[in-house]
Design a protein around this motif. Sequence first.
Motif, PDB file in Angstrom:
ATOM      1  N   LEU A  92     -22.665 110.306  16.049  1.00 20.27           N
ATOM      2  CA  LEU A  92     -22.631 111.379  17.046  1.00 20.27           C
ATOM      3  C   LEU A  92     -23.559 111.038  18.215  1.00 20.27           C
ATOM      4  O   LEU A  92     -23.219 111.270  19.384  1.00 20.27           O
ATOM      5  CB  LEU A  92     -23.052 112.697  16.405  1.00 20.27           C
ATOM      6  CG  LEU A  92     -23.076 113.921  17.331  1.00 20.27           C
ATOM      7  CD1 LEU A  92     -21.696 114.169  17.924  1.00 20.27           C
ATOM      8  CD2 LEU A  92     -23.571 115.158  16.578  1.00 20.27           C
ATOM      9  N   ASP A  93     -24.701 110.452  17.896  1.00 21.42           N
ATOM     10  CA  ASP A  93     -25.623 110.012  18.939  1.00 21.42           C
ATOM     11  C   ASP A  93     -24.971 108.933  19.811  1.00 21.42           C
ATOM     12  O   ASP A  93     -25.071 108.959  21.048  1.00 21.42           O
ATOM     13  CB  ASP A  93     -26.906 109.476  18.294  1.00 21.42           C
ATOM     14  CG  ASP A  93     -27.891 108.961  19.326  1.00 21.42           C
ATOM     15  OD1 ASP A  93     -28.273 109.734  20.218  1.00 21.42           O
ATOM     16  OD2 ASP A  93     -28.265 107.779  19.241  1.00 21.42           O
ATOM     17  N   LEU A  94     -24.266 107.991  19.182  1.00 17.14           N
ATOM     18  CA  LEU A  94     -23.570 106.943  19.934  1.00 17.14           C
ATOM     19  C   LEU A  94     -22.483 107.546  20.824  1.00 17.14           C
ATOM     20  O   LEU A  94     -22.342 107.155  21.990  1.00 17.14           O
ATOM     21  CB  LEU A  94     -22.948 105.935  18.956  1.00 17.14           C
ATOM     22  CG  LEU A  94     -22.072 104.844  19.583  1.00 17.14           C
ATOM     23  CD1 LEU A  94     -22.881 103.957  20.514  1.00 17.14           C
ATOM     24  CD2 LEU A  94     -21.395 104.013  18.499  1.00 17.14           C
ATOM     25  N   ILE A  95     -21.735 108.504  20.281  1.00 19.40           N
ATOM     26  CA  ILE A  95     -20.665 109.155  21.049  1.00 19.40           C
ATOM     27  C   ILE A  95     -21.223 109.795  22.312  1.00 19.40           C
ATOM     28  O   ILE A  95     -20.663 109.662  23.408  1.00 19.40           O
ATOM     29  CB  ILE A  95     -19.941 110.196  20.184  1.00 19.40           C
ATOM     30  CG1 ILE A  95     -19.132 109.502  19.074  1.00 19.40           C
ATOM     31  CG2 ILE A  95     -19.024 111.076  21.021  1.00 19.40           C
ATOM     32  CD1 ILE A  95     -18.638 110.440  17.991  1.00 19.40           C
ATOM     33  N   GLU A  96     -22.339 110.496  22.180  1.00 18.94           N
ATOM     34  CA  GLU A  96     -22.940 111.162  23.342  1.00 18.94           C
ATOM     35  C   GLU A  96     -23.344 110.153  24.418  1.00 18.94           C
ATOM     36  O   GLU A  96     -23.275 110.439  25.614  1.00 18.94           O
ATOM     37  CB  GLU A  96     -24.156 111.981  22.895  1.00 18.94           C
ATOM     38  CG  GLU A  96     -23.778 113.214  22.078  1.00 18.94           C
ATOM     39  CD  GLU A  96     -25.005 114.007  21.663  1.00 18.94           C
ATOM     40  OE1 GLU A  96     -26.098 113.422  21.563  1.00 18.94           O
ATOM     41  OE2 GLU A  96     -24.865 115.223  21.409  1.00 18.94           O
TER      42      GLU A  96
END
Length: 258
Positions: free
Chosen positions: A26-30
């Motif tokens: 999720l951090d990578l997606i953001e």
Amino acid sequence: MKDQYNPLFDPLMANNVCLAGQLLLLDLIEKVEPYCKLLQSNTDGIFVKVEKEEDIPKIKEVAAEWEKRTRLDLEWEVFDKIFQKDVNNYIIIDKNGKYKSKGAYVKKLNDLDYDLPIVNKALIEYFTKGIDVGTTITNCNSLREFQKIVKVSNKYLYATLGEVKLPEKVLRVFASNDENAPGVYKIKLKNKDGEEQEVAEKIGNTPERCFIDNDIVTDKEVPPTLDKEYYIEIAQKRLNDFLGIPNKRKKPAKKKSE
């Protein structure tokens, strides 16, 4: 770690691994979302759509910072098309027509898992070559491609084809276009009024009318009694699931008055 019979059984840590992976992704997606469109995210990877090739170096630069910070490594693959029913059922195709797939509908089958292969083949041919599912199924004359493998568990006494008791508990079932062909059932004991009686249950996901061939079918051709329309209907329903088209429910047949 979620297998209770494994020495490493540890459901708490199993959930921690899964949840930590999802949070890190999720951090990578953001971080990459300003440069691409998210198509799918799972526990261990993401699919993104890139509009311009010149954005790819920037995406990889952002991802490299994420790799350094999380101490995780990313692998990259490029595909031209993706068709997905959900995160666990999809097919991705590269520019050369080669594909990878996941899920029961489009997975690659092997000799130990060869169940309704013609339906899987019809979907793959549609997605990779644009061939109508009905065309693939109609043109196939190998009986083995139409087999449905069913196994009757030890909870049941035996299986029947209509009222005929079968000696086997593993059956190779085929749809029949003979209006008088019976269905396939499994028999178990059930207590009724204080007495144990044999009760028949239709075996799930089998045709209403069918025939069984438990001999070697490797080189057998399709007989006239095989109902290819049955398989076309299954393939079309699965294709609709991928394309987001609602499947029409059949109205139950009305009973004729005596």
